[in-house]
Scaffold this motif. Sequence first.
Motif, mmCIF file in Angstrom:
data_model
loop_
_atom_site.group_PDB
_atom_site.id
_atom_site.type_symbol
_atom_site.label_atom_id
_atom_site.label_comp_id
_atom_site.label_asym_id
_atom_site.label_seq_id
_atom_site.Cartn_x
_atom_site.Cartn_y
_atom_site.Cartn_z
ATOM 1 N N SER A 176 0.842 -1.198 0.000
ATOM 2 C CA SER A 176 0.000 0.000 0.000
ATOM 3 C C SER A 176 0.876 1.246 0.000
ATOM 4 C CB SER A 176 -0.902 0.025 1.237
ATOM 5 O OG SER A 176 -1.810 -1.047 1.242
ATOM 6 N N LEU A 177 0.509 2.202 -0.850
ATOM 7 C CA LEU A 177 1.138 3.522 -0.858
ATOM 8 C C LEU A 177 0.083 4.503 -0.347
ATOM 9 C CD1 LEU A 177 2.820 3.459 -4.404
ATOM 10 C CD2 LEU A 177 3.696 2.519 -2.246
ATOM 11 N N PRO A 178 0.172 4.950 0.914
ATOM 12 C CA PRO A 178 -0.852 5.859 1.447
ATOM 13 C C PRO A 178 -1.077 7.053 0.538
ATOM 14 C CG PRO A 178 0.589 5.123 3.204
ATOM 15 C CD PRO A 178 1.205 4.637 1.913
ATOM 16 N N ARG A 179 -2.325 7.408 0.331
ATOM 17 C CA ARG A 179 -2.676 8.458 -0.626
ATOM 18 C C ARG A 179 -2.126 9.818 -0.249
ATOM 19 N NH1 ARG A 179 -8.965 9.924 -0.211
ATOM 20 N NH2 ARG A 179 -8.429 11.950 0.563
ATOM 21 N N ASP A 180 -1.797 10.033 1.046
ATOM 22 C CA ASP A 180 -1.257 11.314 1.488
ATOM 23 C C ASP A 180 0.268 11.349 1.486
ATOM 24 O OD1 ASP A 180 -3.834 12.163 1.832
ATOM 25 O OD2 ASP A 180 -3.859 11.900 4.008
ATOM 26 N N SER A 181 0.907 10.286 0.957
ATOM 27 C CA SER A 181 2.365 10.269 0.872
ATOM 28 C C SER A 181 2.870 11.456 0.068
ATOM 29 C CB SER A 181 2.847 8.979 0.206
ATOM 30 O OG SER A 181 2.461 7.834 0.922
ATOM 31 N N HIS A 182 3.871 12.150 0.577
ATOM 32 C CA HIS A 182 4.457 13.272 -0.146
ATOM 33 C C HIS A 182 5.627 12.777 -0.985
ATOM 34 C CE1 HIS A 182 2.693 16.948 2.105
ATOM 35 N NE2 HIS A 182 1.931 15.880 2.313
ATOM 36 N N VAL A 183 5.473 12.844 -2.291
ATOM 37 C CA VAL A 183 6.498 12.393 -3.231
ATOM 38 C C VAL A 183 6.597 13.404 -4.371
ATOM 39 C CG1 VAL A 183 6.087 9.952 -2.712
ATOM 40 C CG2 VAL A 183 4.867 11.049 -4.597
ATOM 41 N N PRO A 184 7.704 13.391 -5.123
ATOM 42 C CA PRO A 184 7.801 14.279 -6.287
ATOM 43 C C PRO A 184 6.814 13.867 -7.379
ATOM 44 C CG PRO A 184 9.975 13.537 -5.572
ATOM 45 C CD PRO A 184 8.980 12.680 -4.852
ATOM 46 N N VAL A 185 5.994 14.798 -7.814
ATOM 47 C CA VAL A 185 5.072 14.581 -8.929
ATOM 48 C C VAL A 185 5.607 15.369 -10.120
ATOM 49 C CG1 VAL A 185 2.724 14.910 -9.796
ATOM 50 C CG2 VAL A 185 3.097 14.213 -7.421
ATOM 51 N N MET A 213 1.203 15.445 -2.422
ATOM 52 C CA MET A 213 0.601 14.148 -2.116
ATOM 53 C C MET A 213 0.495 13.290 -3.367
ATOM 54 S SD MET A 213 -2.306 14.884 0.798
ATOM 55 C CE MET A 213 -3.261 15.991 -0.243
ATOM 56 N N ILE A 214 0.736 12.013 -3.211
ATOM 57 C CA ILE A 214 0.802 11.117 -4.366
ATOM 58 C C ILE A 214 -0.537 11.019 -5.085
ATOM 59 C CG2 ILE A 214 0.270 8.998 -3.081
ATOM 60 C CD1 ILE A 214 2.456 7.612 -4.780
#
Length: 307
Positions: free
Chosen positions: A93-102, A109-110
């Motif tokens: 699972s990748l939590p929807r609120d994960s902060h990653v480079p878009v 947030m992803i």
Amino acid sequence: MLLALVLFPLVFGGWLWFHVDSTINRISAFPDYDGRPEAGAGENWLIVGSDSREGLDPETAANLHVGDADGQRTDTIMIAHLPDNDTPPTLISLPRDSHVPVPGHGRTMINAAFALGGPEMLAETVERATGLRIDHYAEIGFGGFAGVVDAVGGVEMCLEQEMHDTKTGQTLPAGCNRLSGEQALTFVRMRYSDATPRSDLDRVANQREFIGALVSEAASAGTLLNPFTTYALADSGAEALTMLEEDGPGDLLSLAWAMRGISSGEVVTTTVPLTDATAHRWDKEKASELFEAVGNDQPIRPELITE
């Protein structure tokens, strides 16, 4: 009579295969980009639960308690890895609120990637963040998810305590109950409850548990030996799913067959390692080790597996 009994399953199976293949919604293949990860061992699925209300009339949306938000985001983001060797399959699972480079939008947030650029941008974001190449894609919306659950006659879940969602007002009683599509949607979305003190972390754990129960129900003899239930499941699933143009029923069956072991513990299920309970920041070192092991079909160290 005997000939008819022999031919019916073959004819029905062939027709159903064609029906599913021609009904599934399709998107174009993910675009290449500079620096895209090379294909590793096994195959990787990006599994997305969309919060799109598209196709839901106001009454249905009200019955499902999904509100009326515009646009399209991702309630669920998972990577399913199907290995080439005897290493257990993995569901991450990748939590929807994960902060990653878009790409093109900085660090955010992803789930914003899906809202900003659809499946293609989400796939690129996930690939860049994990280093894994995505081979397959499966997306399902609110209404489609509920329809699949109802098609198999509901899914039994055993809850240790009552789950009351303070945001929607929905309640699921403690004990073992067969959840309808509406109740199942409440279960996999709930994070504002005494039963989900970790909010999104508890929600993604519940999502993985429910997927295991749903796949087990779909693969049960009671489902597969009943042509009416089999048709209802295949028809609802095909209409609800969005996949890549080059993927078909065979790929979907491979995924379902691999994931059937979730309930029995034969699939490694985990959330990407995080630095805290907010689900915002990944633990870079542990996450990198997790994805490297997955990409090479290697066993995952126990300390990298979290609920």
